[in-house]
Design an enzyme around this catalytic site. Structure first.
Site, PDB file in Angstrom:
ATOM      1  N   TRP A 116      -4.448 -12.657 -13.768  1.00 47.09           N
ATOM      2  CA  TRP A 116      -3.137 -12.806 -14.403  1.00 47.09           C
ATOM      3  C   TRP A 116      -3.016 -14.114 -15.185  1.00 47.09           C
ATOM      4  CZ3 TRP A 116      -3.498  -8.288 -13.424  1.00 47.09           C
ATOM      5  CH2 TRP A 116      -2.877  -7.524 -12.439  1.00 47.09           C
ATOM      6  N   ASN A 232       0.365  -5.479 -17.159  1.00 41.23           N
ATOM      7  CA  ASN A 232      -0.213  -4.731 -16.053  1.00 41.23           C
ATOM      8  C   ASN A 232       0.607  -3.478 -15.789  1.00 41.23           C
ATOM      9  OD1 ASN A 232      -1.719  -4.174 -13.596  1.00 41.23           O
ATOM     10  ND2 ASN A 232       0.180  -4.763 -12.568  1.00 41.23           N
ATOM     11  N   GLU A 233       0.010  -2.319 -16.056  1.00 37.99           N
ATOM     12  CA  GLU A 233       0.575  -1.015 -15.738  1.00 37.99           C
ATOM     13  C   GLU A 233       1.962  -0.766 -16.322  1.00 37.99           C
ATOM     14  OE1 GLU A 233       0.106  -0.830 -11.468  1.00 37.99           O
ATOM     15  OE2 GLU A 233      -1.942  -0.115 -11.713  1.00 37.99           O
ATOM     16  N   TYR A 312      -5.491   5.397  -7.917  1.00 45.84           N
ATOM     17  CA  TYR A 312      -5.267   5.246  -6.486  1.00 45.84           C
ATOM     18  C   TYR A 312      -4.873   6.601  -5.914  1.00 45.84           C
ATOM     19  CZ  TYR A 312      -5.594   0.342  -7.457  1.00 45.84           C
ATOM     20  OH  TYR A 312      -6.074  -0.879  -7.856  1.00 45.84           O
ATOM     21  N   GLU A 352      -9.036  -0.701 -12.664  1.00 50.04           N
ATOM     22  CA  GLU A 352      -8.680  -0.839 -11.248  1.00 50.04           C
ATOM     23  C   GLU A 352      -9.086   0.426 -10.514  1.00 50.04           C
ATOM     24  OE1 GLU A 352      -4.813  -1.906  -9.865  1.00 50.04           O
ATOM     25  OE2 GLU A 352      -4.426  -3.309 -11.503  1.00 50.04           O
TER      26      GLU A 352
END
Length: 432
Positions: A116, A232-233, A312, A352
Site C-alpha cells: 500500500w 485496491n478492489e 477467494y 491476490e
C-alpha cells in the site's frame, strides 16, 4: 468479494448480494488482522545494510502486447502481498520486520511485492492526515521500503487507495468532502463527486512526484516501482451497469499517465465480469454476481496496461467444499486468461490468491498454491498472458495480532516456502 483485507479492527463487513441468492452473504471478519496502535514513529533512521544482498532492478517494467518485459526480455511477476510494509517502516523500531521480509523475498526468488501507498485519516500512523496534509514520518517509511526493495532487485506494485474502510478508503475521502460542507450521499460518491476526485488526484500527484530521501529519485522516475494500482478492489454497488467505474478508471488512469509516463497502471480489480460481456457473467460467483465493475470493459481502456484478478472461493462460494473451491479457482483463472489473450491482448496478473491454513490445512494450502502456480506456468510456457501470481499474504514474526488466517510466516512455514520457491525457480528458468 472479500471483507478486506488486510487492515482494520472491526469484525463486520459488507454483505454480498447475488440477485436473489442470499446464500452468498459474505463471512464477516475474514482476512482482517487487527492493526495495533503503535507509538508514534520517531525521526527517520539511516537505511541499514541489506545483509549483503545485492541485486539491481534491470529497468522499467513494460506491457508488450500480452506479456510483461523488462529491458526487452520477458518478465514474470511472482511474489506476494505485504500491505503493511510502509506502516511498519514508518517507525524505525519496526523496520527489522520490513528488512527480514524483503530478504525472504530475495531468497525465494520472488520478483514483485504488492503493498500500500496509502493510509488515509485516522490516528494510526496516517500517511494523509487530512486532504493534502501528509506525515513525513510515514512518507519516509515508504521511501525506505522502495530503497530497500531496490537494493535487492525487487519490484513493487504500489496501490494508491482502498475500496474498503481499512486504512481510510473511499469512505474517508467522502467524509473529508462532507467535513468541508459538501453534500455526499454514499461512499460510492467517491467515484463521481468532483471534490473527492480532486482529493484523490492530489494524492496521486503527491505520491508520484515524491522524491525519495534514501535514493534521491522521484517515484515517477524509479524503475523499482513495477506499476501503480488505482485502488485496491474498487466496486460501485450503487451502479451495476459499470458506467461509473468505466468513467472513473478512464479519468484516473489517464491522469496517472499525465504525471508519470514511465510506469504501468492497473486498476486493482478482482475480475468480476460485467455488461460488456454478459455471457461471461456465468463465471462470477453465484453465476451472475455484479460489483459495478467490468473485467473486460474496464481493462480495455487504453491507459490501463494490464489486468488483474483476485480470488477467494472460500468466501465467494459459501458452503462449498474444498474441492468445489479449487474447481472455482481453476475456472476463474482459465476464463480470465482466455479473455486477457483474446479480448484484451494485455498481460494478466493473479494479484491476490490465498488459502486459510488454520489447524491441519497447511497441506491443503500447499496443494492449492501448486494448482495456481501450475496454471500460471502452463500459460507462460504456452505463450499465454497469465504471467505471475502474488499470494495473500506474507507477515513477519511478531505480527500475530495482524493474522487473518491467510498469512504465511515464511520462517515458520517451510513446506509453503518450498512451494513458492520452486515456482519462482521454475518460472525464472523459462527462456524465451
Amino acid at each position: 468479494i472479500h471483507p478486506y483485507i488486510g487492515m482494520g479492527t472491526s469484525n463486520a463487513r459488507r454483505l454480498m448480494v447475488v440477485s436473489c441468492l442470499a446464500v452468498l452473504a459474505l463471512a464477516a471478519g475474514a482476512r482482517r488482522p487487527s492493526v495495533h496502535h503503535a507509538a508514534a514513529p520517531s525521526a527517520a533512521a539511516p537505511a541499514p545494510s541489506n545483509g549483503g544482498v545485492e541485486a539491481k532492478v534491470r529497468g522499467f517494467a513494460r506491457a508488450d502486447g500480452a506479456r510483461f518485459t523488462v529491458g526487452g526480455r520477458p518478465f514474470y511477476p511472482n511474489g506476494f502481498n505485504a500491505y503493511w510494509l510502509m506502516y511498519m517502516a514508518s517507525n524505525p523500531g519496526d523496520r527489522s520486520k520490513v528488512l527480514a521480509t524483503l530478504d525472504q523475498a530475495s531468497r525465494l526468488g520472488a520478483t514483485v511485492i504488492r503493498t500500500w501507498a496509502f493510509n488515509d485519516g485516522g490516528s494510526n500512523r496516517p500517511m494523509q492526515i487530512t486532504p493534502g496534509v501528509y506525515s513525513e514520518d510515514v512518507f519516509l517509511g515508504l521511501d525506505f521500503v522502495i530503497g530497500e526493495a531496490k537494493k535487492r532487485g525487487l519490484y513493487l506494485i504500489l496501490s494508491l487507495a482502498n475500496n474498503w474502510g481499512d486504512f481510510g478508503g473511499k469512505k474517508q475521502y467522502v467524509q473529508w468532502a462532507k467535513d468541508q460542507g459538501h453534500n455526499l450521499g454514499s461512499e460510492d460518491d467517491f467515484f463521481t463527486d468532483r471534490h473527492t476526485q480532486r482529493f484523490y488526484m492530489n494524492h496521486i500527484k503527491r505520491v508520484l512526484t515524491r522524491v525519495n530521501n534514501f535514493t534521491g529519485v522521484a517515484y515517477k522516475d524509479e524503475p523499482t516501482i513495477f506499476a501503480w494500482e488505482l485502488m485496491n478492489e474498487p466496486r460501485v454497488p450503487s451502479n451495476l451497469s459499470g458506467k461509473t467505474m468505466q468513467a472513473w478508471v478512464a479519468l484516473m488512469s489517464s491522469y496517472v499517465k499525465s504525471v508519470d509516463g514511465k510506469h504501468m497502471v492497473e486498476i486493482g480489480l478482482e475480475g468480476f465480469y460485467g455488461d460488456s460481456a454478459p455471457e461471461r457473467k456465468r463465471f462470477n460467483p453465484g453465476g451472475n454476481y455484479s460489483a459495478g465493475t467490468d473485467f473486460i470493459g474496464n481493462n480495455r481502456i487504453p491507459t490501463v496496461d494490464f489486468a488483474t484478478i483476485h480470488s477467494y472461493p472460500d468466501q465467494w462460494v459459501p458452503g462449498s467444499t474444498s474441492e468445489q473451491q479449487v474447481e472455482f479457482m481453476k475456472k476463474w483463472m482459465a476464463s480470465h486468461t482466455e479473455d486477457a489473450a483474446s479480448a484484451l491482448r494485455k498481460p494478466l496478473l493473479v494479484a491476490e490468491f490465498g488459502w486459510k491454513s488454520s489447524g491441519n490445512a497447511v497441506a491443503q494450502r500447499d496443494d492449492y498454491f501448486r494448482m495456481v502456480y501450475d496454471a500460471i506456468y502452463a500459460s507462460v510456457k504456452g505463450g499465454g498472458p497469465c504471467a505471475g501470481g502474488l499470494f495473500w499474504q506474507v507477515m513477519a514474526p511478531g505480527m500475530e495480532s495482524w493474522a487473518d488466517g491467510y498469512e504465511v510466516v515464511l520462517e515458520r512455514s517451510p513446506s509453503t516456502t518450498a512451494v513458492v520457491s520452486q515456482e519462482c525457480a521454475r518460472i525464472g528458468g523459462i527462456t524465451p
